[in-house]
Structures are given as C-alpha cells and as structure tokens.
Design a protein around this motif. Sequence first.
Motif, PDB file in Angstrom:
ATOM      1  N   GLN A 155      39.749 -92.324  27.027  1.00 36.50           N
ATOM      2  CA  GLN A 155      39.168 -93.658  27.061  1.00 36.50           C
ATOM      3  C   GLN A 155      38.721 -94.047  28.469  1.00 36.50           C
ATOM      4  O   GLN A 155      37.659 -94.656  28.641  1.00 36.50           O
ATOM      5  CB  GLN A 155      40.178 -94.681  26.529  1.00 36.50           C
ATOM      6  N   ILE A 156      39.505 -93.695  29.463  1.00 32.23           N
ATOM      7  CA  ILE A 156      39.136 -94.014  30.848  1.00 32.23           C
ATOM      8  C   ILE A 156      37.816 -93.332  31.214  1.00 32.23           C
ATOM      9  O   ILE A 156      36.920 -93.943  31.801  1.00 32.23           O
ATOM     10  CB  ILE A 156      40.256 -93.598  31.822  1.00 32.23           C
ATOM     11  N   MET A 157      37.695 -92.058  30.849  1.00 33.56           N
ATOM     12  CA  MET A 157      36.467 -91.337  31.173  1.00 33.56           C
ATOM     13  C   MET A 157      35.283 -91.868  30.374  1.00 33.56           C
ATOM     14  O   MET A 157      34.156 -91.914  30.862  1.00 33.56           O
ATOM     15  CB  MET A 157      36.658 -89.836  30.931  1.00 33.56           C
ATOM     16  N   SER A 158      35.536 -92.292  29.138  1.00 30.59           N
ATOM     17  CA  SER A 158      34.475 -92.882  28.319  1.00 30.59           C
ATOM     18  C   SER A 158      33.984 -94.188  28.939  1.00 30.59           C
ATOM     19  O   SER A 158      32.778 -94.437  29.049  1.00 30.59           O
ATOM     20  CB  SER A 158      34.994 -93.120  26.907  1.00 30.59           C
ATOM     21  N   ILE A 159      34.926 -95.035  29.363  1.00 29.32           N
ATOM     22  CA  ILE A 159      34.572 -96.294  30.030  1.00 29.32           C
ATOM     23  C   ILE A 159      33.834 -96.019  31.335  1.00 29.32           C
ATOM     24  O   ILE A 159      32.856 -96.689  31.678  1.00 29.32           O
ATOM     25  CB  ILE A 159      35.831 -97.131  30.292  1.00 29.32           C
ATOM     26  N   SER A 160      34.289 -95.012  32.049  1.00 32.62           N
ATOM     27  CA  SER A 160      33.661 -94.634  33.315  1.00 32.62           C
ATOM     28  C   SER A 160      32.196 -94.248  33.110  1.00 32.62           C
ATOM     29  O   SER A 160      31.315 -94.648  33.877  1.00 32.62           O
ATOM     30  CB  SER A 160      34.430 -93.465  33.936  1.00 32.62           C
ATOM     31  N   LYS A 161      31.922 -93.482  32.058  1.00 33.44           N
ATOM     32  CA  LYS A 161      30.536 -93.069  31.794  1.00 33.44           C
ATOM     33  C   LYS A 161      29.666 -94.287  31.461  1.00 33.44           C
ATOM     34  O   LYS A 161      28.527 -94.384  31.926  1.00 33.44           O
ATOM     35  CB  LYS A 161      30.497 -92.062  30.641  1.00 33.44           C
ATOM     36  N   ARG A 162      30.206 -95.206  30.653  1.00 30.10           N
ATOM     37  CA  ARG A 162      29.426 -96.394  30.306  1.00 30.10           C
ATOM     38  C   ARG A 162      29.092 -97.206  31.565  1.00 30.10           C
ATOM     39  O   ARG A 162      27.986 -97.735  31.706  1.00 30.10           O
ATOM     40  CB  ARG A 162      30.205 -97.258  29.314  1.00 30.10           C
ATOM     41  N   TYR A 163      30.058 -97.296  32.457  1.00 31.99           N
ATOM     42  CA  TYR A 163      29.849 -98.005  33.728  1.00 31.99           C
ATOM     43  C   TYR A 163      28.756 -97.323  34.549  1.00 31.99           C
ATOM     44  O   TYR A 163      27.888 -97.971  35.139  1.00 31.99           O
ATOM     45  CB  TYR A 163      31.172 -98.040  34.490  1.00 31.99           C
ATOM     46  N   GLN A 164      28.768 -96.000  34.547  1.00 32.95           N
ATOM     47  CA  GLN A 164      27.769 -95.250  35.305  1.00 32.95           C
ATOM     48  C   GLN A 164      26.373 -95.397  34.709  1.00 32.95           C
ATOM     49  O   GLN A 164      25.389 -95.551  35.440  1.00 32.95           O
ATOM     50  CB  GLN A 164      28.168 -93.772  35.364  1.00 32.95           C
ATOM     51  N   TYR A 165      26.280 -95.343  33.393  1.00 28.47           N
ATOM     52  CA  TYR A 165      24.971 -95.533  32.749  1.00 28.47           C
ATOM     53  C   TYR A 165      24.397 -96.904  33.094  1.00 28.47           C
ATOM     54  O   TYR A 165      23.204 -97.051  33.361  1.00 28.47           O
ATOM     55  CB  TYR A 165      25.094 -95.408  31.228  1.00 28.47           C
ATOM     56  N   ARG A 166      25.262 -97.911  33.043  1.00 23.11           N
ATOM     57  CA  ARG A 166      24.812 -99.265  33.357  1.00 23.11           C
ATOM     58  C   ARG A 166      24.378 -99.374  34.820  1.00 23.11           C
ATOM     59  O   ARG A 166      23.375-100.037  35.132  1.00 23.11           O
ATOM     60  CB  ARG A 166      25.926-100.275  33.061  1.00 23.11           C
ATOM     61  N   ALA A 167      25.127 -98.739  35.715  1.00 25.73           N
ATOM     62  CA  ALA A 167      24.808 -98.809  37.139  1.00 25.73           C
ATOM     63  C   ALA A 167      23.480 -98.131  37.464  1.00 25.73           C
ATOM     64  O   ALA A 167      22.694 -98.623  38.277  1.00 25.73           O
ATOM     65  CB  ALA A 167      25.933 -98.160  37.951  1.00 25.73           C
ATOM     66  N   ILE A 168      23.231 -97.004  36.819  1.00 26.35           N
ATOM     67  CA  ILE A 168      21.998 -96.265  37.088  1.00 26.35           C
ATOM     68  C   ILE A 168      20.798 -96.944  36.442  1.00 26.35           C
ATOM     69  O   ILE A 168      19.716 -97.031  37.016  1.00 26.35           O
ATOM     70  CB  ILE A 168      22.126 -94.810  36.572  1.00 26.35           C
ATOM     71  N   GLY A 169      20.998 -97.457  35.223  1.00 32.28           N
ATOM     72  CA  GLY A 169      19.907 -98.105  34.510  1.00 32.28           C
ATOM     73  C   GLY A 169      18.896 -97.102  33.975  1.00 32.28           C
ATOM     74  O   GLY A 169      19.111 -95.879  33.988  1.00 32.28           O
ATOM     75  N   ASP A 170      17.766 -97.614  33.537  1.00 30.15           N
ATOM     76  CA  ASP A 170      16.732 -96.776  32.908  1.00 30.15           C
ATOM     77  C   ASP A 170      15.765 -96.252  33.967  1.00 30.15           C
ATOM     78  O   ASP A 170      14.564 -96.522  33.936  1.00 30.15           O
ATOM     79  CB  ASP A 170      16.004 -97.599  31.842  1.00 30.15           C
ATOM     80  N   GLN A 171      16.289 -95.466  34.908  1.00 30.75           N
ATOM     81  CA  GLN A 171      15.461 -94.977  36.005  1.00 30.75           C
ATOM     82  C   GLN A 171      14.373 -94.010  35.543  1.00 30.75           C
ATOM     83  O   GLN A 171      13.296 -93.942  36.141  1.00 30.75           O
ATOM     84  CB  GLN A 171      16.345 -94.296  37.060  1.00 30.75           C
ATOM     85  N   ASP A 172      14.663 -93.263  34.495  1.00 31.39           N
ATOM     86  CA  ASP A 172      13.665 -92.302  34.029  1.00 31.39           C
ATOM     87  C   ASP A 172      12.759 -92.879  32.940  1.00 31.39           C
ATOM     88  O   ASP A 172      11.887 -92.182  32.415  1.00 31.39           O
ATOM     89  CB  ASP A 172      14.338 -91.028  33.515  1.00 31.39           C
ATOM     90  N   HIS A 173      12.974 -94.169  32.597  1.00 30.67           N
ATOM     91  CA  HIS A 173      12.129 -94.859  31.610  1.00 30.67           C
ATOM     92  C   HIS A 173      12.026 -94.059  30.314  1.00 30.67           C
ATOM     93  O   HIS A 173      10.945 -93.909  29.744  1.00 30.67           O
ATOM     94  CB  HIS A 173      10.736 -95.111  32.183  1.00 30.67           C
ATOM     95  N   PHE A 174      13.169 -93.565  29.840  1.00 30.25           N
ATOM     96  CA  PHE A 174      13.139 -92.673  28.686  1.00 30.25           C
ATOM     97  C   PHE A 174      12.660 -93.379  27.421  1.00 30.25           C
ATOM     98  O   PHE A 174      11.981 -92.786  26.587  1.00 30.25           O
ATOM     99  CB  PHE A 174      14.512 -92.024  28.475  1.00 30.25           C
ATOM    100  N   ILE A 175      12.968 -94.672  27.270  1.00 31.81           N
ATOM    101  CA  ILE A 175      12.502 -95.393  26.085  1.00 31.81           C
ATOM    102  C   ILE A 175      11.011 -95.673  26.182  1.00 31.81           C
ATOM    103  O   ILE A 175      10.254 -95.485  25.214  1.00 31.81           O
ATOM    104  CB  ILE A 175      13.291 -96.699  25.897  1.00 31.81           C
ATOM    105  N   GLY A 176      10.560 -96.086  27.367  1.00 30.64           N
ATOM    106  CA  GLY A 176       9.139 -96.349  27.550  1.00 30.64           C
ATOM    107  C   GLY A 176       8.287 -95.111  27.334  1.00 30.64           C
ATOM    108  O   GLY A 176       7.134 -95.201  26.908  1.00 30.64           O
ATOM    109  N   ASN A 177       8.854 -93.946  27.615  1.00 27.62           N
ATOM    110  CA  ASN A 177       8.125 -92.699  27.400  1.00 27.62           C
ATOM    111  C   ASN A 177       8.107 -92.285  25.929  1.00 27.62           C
ATOM    112  O   ASN A 177       7.293 -91.453  25.523  1.00 27.62           O
ATOM    113  CB  ASN A 177       8.746 -91.563  28.232  1.00 27.62           C
TER     114      ASN A 177
END
Length: 377
Positions: free
Chosen positions: A76-98
């Motif tokens: 759970q800690i690692m799962s929460i950590s990944k969610r935090y990292q995704y949020r921090a990085i954001g959509d830098q590669d614009h994967f949805i827009g692509n």
Amino acid sequence: MIQDLSITREEIDKVDSQIVGLLEKRMDLALEVAKYKSSTGKPIYDREREQQKLEKLGGMAHGEFNSKSVQEIFTQIMSISKRYQYRAIGDQDHFIGNMYKQIDEIVITPDTRAVYAGVPGAFAETALAAYFGEDVKATNVKDFAEVARMVAEGEADYGVLPIENSTAGFVNGIYNLLDSFGLSIVGEQMIRVDQLPGTDISKVHTVFSHPQGLMQAKEYLEDKGFKQVSMSNTALAAKKVREDGDFSQAAIASERAAKIYGLEILDPKLNVSDDNTTRFVIVSNRKEYVKDANKVSISFSLHHECGTLYNILGHFIFNNVNMTSIESVPLPDKQWEYCFFVDFQGSLADNDVKNALKGIMAETEDFKIIGCFYSER
C-alpha cells in the motif's frame, strides 16, 4: 502482571506518530525519485523492483504473520507513493491529448450516416431517432457485429448499440465488439422499455422478444404463465406477430414498433422495475470527445495476483474520481483471467482524470480509453 491499557495506548500513539513522520519523509524521497525518472525518461512503475523489495522487507520481519503484514503494508505504501509521483509529474507527455481530440460538439446533418441492428421499430432505432433526429441517413443491419464493422470501416459515421439495462444489466458482447473494432463511445441515449404490443391479452399464450426484453419482464411473464420465445430483435418479434396473425401471440417491443406494424399496446407497464431503461451508446471510429463530456469509459487487464484490482481502484480514490460501474469479461486466451471495463465521472480534460489514467495505464495490461462522452446520469 498485565500493563495498564492507558499506558499501552500511549506507547501505540508514540509509535504511530513516528510512523507518520517516517511516511512523510518517504513521500519526500519518492518525489525525488519521480523527478529523476521524469528527467531520464524512466517509468514510475517498476514491477520487478517492487517484487524484489517486498520479498526483502518480508524477510526482515519475525514470523510468518509479521512477514505477510509487512508486505501488505508496504504494498500500500508503494502504491500510494506511485500515485503521488504521477500527480507530481503530471501529463508531461500529453498522452491523452495524443490519443483523443476535444471537439465543440457532434455535428449532425441530413448527410450523417447512422446504423443500428434490427428492423424498423427496434428500440435501437428509437434511440437513434432520439439522439440524431429523424432526418439523418439511418441504416438497419442484421446484428451488433455488423454495426461495429460498418462504423469501423467508415461505411457509417456512427453506430447505435445497447450496452446496459437498468434491470437486466450489461448486454453481453458489446464491450468486446468495441474493443475488437477499435471504436470509441462518443455519446449515449437512454430509452424507457415498457410496451407489450400484440392482441387481446386474455388470448395470449406465447410472447416473443429479444432475450434482454424477456429477462426484463421475467416476473410479469412468469406470473401470467406465458411461453417465452427468444428472437434476435424486439422489433423483429413485433413483425412476426403481425405477419403470423395469430391472436395467441404477443411481442415485447417498443411503442415505435407497435405503430410501424399496426399492433395494439396491451400493457405499457410490464417490467419488474418501475423505471426500466436501456442505455444505448453512440460509437464512432474517431478518437474524439465533446467539451462538455462528463463520463469516461476505459478497459484494462491485470496480472492474476492478489490485490492487483484493489491497487488499481486506488487511483480513482486518490484522485477523487467517482467510479460509476465496473464489468469483468473473461479473456478468451487466458483461463480465469479477465478484462475489466470501467465507467467513471469526469472528462479527459480534467487533471484528476489524467493523473488517475496515467497510473492505471502504467500498471495494467491492454489499457484502452473506450470513450469520453456526455451522460445525463
């Protein structure tokens, strides 16, 4: 001598306080990891590294129970950590827009080509007329697969397919068709299902309809003692009743079908539910969504391991995204493994949705965005 409970609770509070402090420190370190991975192009999720880490941490604990507990907590800690990292990085590669393009609206003209399965009078035709109006170029075909094929190959601009009923649940095979033909959901239309066109109800012995129609009225039909006969389409059932001219036959079909085939509506309220409604989806071969869209549909498959679905659903919770439905469909080439189809509130333009999808895409297999569309519910 047993220690006083208040003293034990004080010690637990001290330990918990230390855990909170250590967890916050770990999240700070996780952010540094995210920055490094973002700058080097490395993925946030490293499944092999996590498995190795969990085995090592479990081995540090004393006894099987503590070992399992440690692994569960750190999962759970690692799962929460990944969610935090995704949020921090954001959509830098614009994967949805692509992947998907936002449009102002679906433009409907007399030249718009829309296709549905069944004969005139089918509930799908009613849905088509309700969504597109009466002036589009409407075509009817034999089955759902032909609808999907025509849209995928550009022979029709849009298709109308039933996907869910409020009483009988999801329509079997529709999600698989969308997946197989690479179609996107761009809209939806709700249609009330109430009618029983036919003859004098006291003379009826046999009722024809699509299996979903029979299922939705199961309690009513069994109470009347009617023989139930499945057909490929509700309007086709009405057409048969008309052509046979047998007063012992009736059909569960739409009001539109009753008018087309000159049948009398015997009972407009025959369903178990007082609000029996079928949800039809409007599908396209274009990856686009309207700017006022408020629902997203996705699919993915998972490793057949304990806790994998639980961890994926955590992305919705962490990003405050409300899931509205989930359906599992067996994978044809993997026994006891499933593809999951999930609907949730939001738009592909929302940052919270982007953050959730970023994590889900990274941690699942065969991830697809099936559509983003406006829903009235």
